[in-house]
Design a protein around this motif. Sequence first.
Motif, PDB file in Angstrom:
ATOM      1  N   MET A   1      10.306 -39.592  19.098  1.00 30.63           N
ATOM      2  CA  MET A   1      10.175 -38.142  18.958  1.00 30.63           C
ATOM      3  C   MET A   1      11.096 -37.454  19.976  1.00 30.63           C
ATOM      4  O   MET A   1      11.108 -37.836  21.154  1.00 30.63           O
ATOM      5  N   PRO A   2      11.861 -36.444  19.579  1.00 29.08           N
ATOM      6  CA  PRO A   2      12.749 -35.753  20.522  1.00 29.08           C
ATOM      7  C   PRO A   2      11.971 -35.136  21.689  1.00 29.08           C
ATOM      8  O   PRO A   2      10.805 -34.750  21.548  1.00 29.08           O
ATOM      9  N   THR A   3      12.664 -35.047  22.824  1.00 22.70           N
ATOM     10  CA  THR A   3      12.030 -34.545  24.052  1.00 22.70           C
ATOM     11  C   THR A   3      11.396 -33.172  23.846  1.00 22.70           C
ATOM     12  O   THR A   3      10.258 -32.922  24.266  1.00 22.70           O
ATOM     13  N   GLU A   4      12.108 -32.251  23.181  1.00 22.69           N
ATOM     14  CA  GLU A   4      11.584 -30.902  23.007  1.00 22.69           C
ATOM     15  C   GLU A   4      10.313 -30.909  22.171  1.00 22.69           C
ATOM     16  O   GLU A   4       9.379 -30.118  22.429  1.00 22.69           O
ATOM     17  N   HIS A   5      10.229 -31.805  21.190  1.00 20.73           N
ATOM     18  CA  HIS A   5       9.015 -31.892  20.372  1.00 20.73           C
ATOM     19  C   HIS A   5       7.838 -32.396  21.207  1.00 20.73           C
ATOM     20  O   HIS A   5       6.706 -31.924  21.052  1.00 20.73           O
ATOM     21  N   VAL A   6       8.109 -33.366  22.083  1.00 18.17           N
ATOM     22  CA  VAL A   6       7.036 -33.880  22.940  1.00 18.17           C
ATOM     23  C   VAL A   6       6.550 -32.781  23.889  1.00 18.17           C
ATOM     24  O   VAL A   6       5.346 -32.617  24.112  1.00 18.17           O
TER      25      VAL A   6
ATOM     26  N   THR B   1       6.601 -29.589  23.353  1.00 18.90           N
ATOM     27  CA  THR B   1       5.807 -28.652  22.552  1.00 18.90           C
ATOM     28  C   THR B   1       4.400 -29.185  22.355  1.00 18.90           C
ATOM     29  O   THR B   1       3.413 -28.442  22.450  1.00 18.90           O
ATOM     30  N   MET B   2       4.305 -30.493  22.105  1.00 20.00           N
ATOM     31  CA  MET B   2       2.991 -31.123  21.931  1.00 20.00           C
ATOM     32  C   MET B   2       2.175 -31.038  23.221  1.00 20.00           C
ATOM     33  O   MET B   2       0.983 -30.713  23.204  1.00 20.00           O
TER      34      MET B   2
ATOM     35  N   ARG C   1       2.444 -28.844  25.607  1.00 22.31           N
ATOM     36  CA  ARG C   1       2.033 -27.456  25.843  1.00 22.31           C
ATOM     37  C   ARG C   1       0.802 -27.099  25.019  1.00 22.31           C
ATOM     38  O   ARG C   1      -0.035 -26.296  25.446  1.00 22.31           O
TER      39      ARG C   1
END
Length: 250
Positions: A1-6, A8-9, A11
């Motif tokens: 999973m891309p860093t930004e998606h992780v 977001t999760m 948060r």
Amino acid sequence: MPTEHVLTMLRATPPRRAVTTLLSMPKDRVVRLLAAMDGRLLARLLLAADPDRRAGLLRHLDDGRLGAELALLPMIEAAAVLAALPAERARQQLGRISPEYLGVLLDILPAAQRRRLVAVLDPGRAADLRRVCFERAVIESLGRTAAALRWLPDDPGCNLLAAVFQRLFGVALCYVDEGPLGCGPVVRARQVFADQRVDGVLIVTNAAPDGSVADLVGCAPQDDLKALVATWESGDNGGVLGRALVRLAG
């Protein structure tokens, strides 16, 4: 999973669970995620973590990065994070903060957290903090008198000009961390205000003056500057300083 998606999760996850999730990942992944986090998310995780998990997060953050993120946070959030840090990490961060800013930051903390941070300060920083708190309290007290105050221009010390009864006086704040007030601060206060065309100098200190000071204050020769020493403590009211200014004016 891309860093930004992780991120977001994380948060969107309750913070305590987010800490557990983050620390369960491989070490290199944790490092990358922490590097990409903003200060708000980082503060949220540090405050939610228990001491062991907080220590785990901090192992991946050097003091420079932690300090940079704290500097971007609102003061009340930065103060809460500082109060949650282990003693040595808190001491390192407190050492980066100016005494003036530190005094304000500590004021907004609950008493227990404030005592904890004061207890981990290096002795020199603790003395600076006591000085700043004294100076701020004196200025607040002077502000409740009839004097109109302004800072002495281009002066590195804690010296003010006070307009009282349409006359101008110098006010020098002289904090002493231990022992009595000696001659040095009185001599320096006279030198600071010698060219300011003031009608006298009020030296406000937290200490009792020693015997040698008596020769430098009171009614000075006509070509010298009249000076008065007022010993003031934070429990004293504005009347103490107001009366001292009246005596100086009289």
